[in-house]
Scaffold this motif. Sequence first.
Motif, PDB file in Angstrom:
ATOM      1  N   ILE A 218       0.838  -1.202   0.000  1.00  0.00           N
ATOM      2  CA  ILE A 218       0.000   0.000   0.000  1.00  0.00           C
ATOM      3  C   ILE A 218       0.868   1.246   0.000  1.00  0.00           C
ATOM      4  CG2 ILE A 218      -1.652   1.342   1.357  1.00  0.00           C
ATOM      5  CD1 ILE A 218      -2.872  -1.301   2.284  1.00  0.00           C
ATOM      6  N   LEU A 219       1.869   1.282   0.883  1.00  0.00           N
ATOM      7  CA  LEU A 219       2.761   2.437   0.947  1.00  0.00           C
ATOM      8  C   LEU A 219       3.509   2.605  -0.368  1.00  0.00           C
ATOM      9  CD1 LEU A 219       4.050   4.714   2.559  1.00  0.00           C
ATOM     10  CD2 LEU A 219       5.738   3.063   3.413  1.00  0.00           C
ATOM     11  N   TYR A 220       3.970   1.503  -0.918  1.00  0.00           N
ATOM     12  CA  TYR A 220       4.697   1.558  -2.189  1.00  0.00           C
ATOM     13  C   TYR A 220       3.805   2.109  -3.301  1.00  0.00           C
ATOM     14  CZ  TYR A 220       6.718  -0.265  -6.528  1.00  0.00           C
ATOM     15  OH  TYR A 220       7.201  -0.404  -7.806  1.00  0.00           O
ATOM     16  N   ALA A 221       2.561   1.622  -3.391  1.00  0.00           N
ATOM     17  CA  ALA A 221       1.646   2.072  -4.446  1.00  0.00           C
ATOM     18  C   ALA A 221       1.362   3.564  -4.329  1.00  0.00           C
ATOM     19  CB  ALA A 221       0.343   1.273  -4.382  1.00  0.00           C
ATOM     20  N   ILE A 222       1.187   4.058  -3.108  1.00  0.00           N
ATOM     21  CA  ILE A 222       0.904   5.479  -2.913  1.00  0.00           C
ATOM     22  C   ILE A 222       2.096   6.335  -3.341  1.00  0.00           C
ATOM     23  CG2 ILE A 222       0.450   7.259  -1.182  1.00  0.00           C
ATOM     24  CD1 ILE A 222      -1.202   5.166   0.337  1.00  0.00           C
ATOM     25  N   THR A 223       3.283   5.919  -2.943  1.00  0.00           N
ATOM     26  CA  THR A 223       4.465   6.737  -3.249  1.00  0.00           C
ATOM     27  C   THR A 223       4.834   6.708  -4.725  1.00  0.00           C
ATOM     28  OG1 THR A 223       5.935   4.874  -2.710  1.00  0.00           O
ATOM     29  CG2 THR A 223       5.396   6.426  -0.944  1.00  0.00           C
ATOM     30  N   ARG A 224       4.401   5.683  -5.469  1.00  0.00           N
ATOM     31  CA  ARG A 224       4.773   5.613  -6.894  1.00  0.00           C
ATOM     32  C   ARG A 224       4.140   6.716  -7.719  1.00  0.00           C
ATOM     33  NH1 ARG A 224       9.276   4.092  -6.357  1.00  0.00           N
ATOM     34  NH2 ARG A 224       8.668   4.584  -4.215  1.00  0.00           N
ATOM     35  N   SER A 225       3.147   7.389  -7.177  1.00  0.00           N
ATOM     36  CA  SER A 225       2.585   8.531  -7.893  1.00  0.00           C
ATOM     37  C   SER A 225       3.546   9.708  -7.909  1.00  0.00           C
ATOM     38  CB  SER A 225       1.256   8.958  -7.256  1.00  0.00           C
ATOM     39  OG  SER A 225       0.228   8.032  -7.563  1.00  0.00           O
ATOM     40  N   TYR A 226       4.480   9.717  -6.971  1.00  0.00           N
ATOM     41  CA  TYR A 226       5.379  10.860  -6.833  1.00  0.00           C
ATOM     42  C   TYR A 226       6.852  10.487  -7.004  1.00  0.00           C
ATOM     43  CZ  TYR A 226       0.959  11.706  -4.525  1.00  0.00           C
ATOM     44  OH  TYR A 226      -0.386  11.755  -4.252  1.00  0.00           O
ATOM     45  N   VAL A 227       7.176   9.233  -6.823  1.00  0.00           N
ATOM     46  CA  VAL A 227       8.535   8.739  -7.018  1.00  0.00           C
ATOM     47  C   VAL A 227       8.483   7.611  -8.040  1.00  0.00           C
ATOM     48  CG1 VAL A 227      10.577   7.730  -5.954  1.00  0.00           C
ATOM     49  CG2 VAL A 227       9.136   9.307  -4.640  1.00  0.00           C
TER      50      VAL A 227
END
Length: 316
Positions: A218-227
């Motif tokens: 979940i954390l990875y999926a959220i951050t992939r929008s910005y990184v």
Amino acid sequence: MKMHRVLVLGLVLSGYGAVAQIGPALSAPALLDSETLPASPDSESASSSIASTDLPDAPSSIAARQESVVVAGKESLRARGKDKDSCNFIAALGAIYFDPAKVGENRPRCSELVYPYQRFLTTNIAIPLNWKQKGLLAAHYTTDPASLGTTIGISAINIAADSHTAYGPGWKGFGGLAGVSLLQNATAEFFGTFAVPALTHQDPRYYRMPHKPIRKRILYAITRSYVSRSDSGRPMPNYGVFAAYPFVAEIGNLYIPGIQSDGPSTAERILTGYALDPANNLVNEFLPDVAKHVHVRIIFVQQILNNIAVSGNGMM
């Protein structure tokens, strides 16, 4: 109809369309040595069957070795004739079928767009896309049957729920809304998947983490929008997302019926798009095995932004 009901129905339609077109799982095969995987995320690698007791190398050493393996792998695949540029615009349109279990065999045309790994020695390496392939990927995302089905389904739901929209009632309203949604999606893919990533050497593909714990995914999926990741596999800002929403908002001001096109309203839509963008990655991460064939960033998020921006009666 309330927004959350529309989104739930849209997710169901998107998942149904994706499952209907692709059967096999899309996670990478287990690797014999995860440290030899140069450009692939830790999400796609499995641990070695023989545990190593060596201390880890310095990050710079690992990165250098990874890039060397990518170069060696590309040269080997080229020598064996497996990197032929067989994908073209027509072949990239619509659904692309690929079974990851057959990664070492002859692959169908354009499969590199949706599944980046190539088998090299005892591991899989992620081969970066060139600028032409990024353009083909944008065309594929725009015309994928699941994405088209989701656009059509949500447009029908919107018009059926409220016929007093800027598009009008009935088939005329449905056609107008569906056409605008498709154009917005195409604009977003052009800038977010092709133009900006090609200029910044960004890999626009989403790499899943099917073997990791739920919370980490979940954390990875959220951050992939910005990184995001560069063509060489290094972390970098997600310039594609950062640029796509301003382009879509500004161009949309020219043709979307009833939309508020002033500066504050446009800025609000852009910032709301940034905040809601991770929803696309969460769908891609958790929709079982076939998630890479659903690219719904603008389909869902842009519908919300349009509803925020319209004046008078909403679109729903």
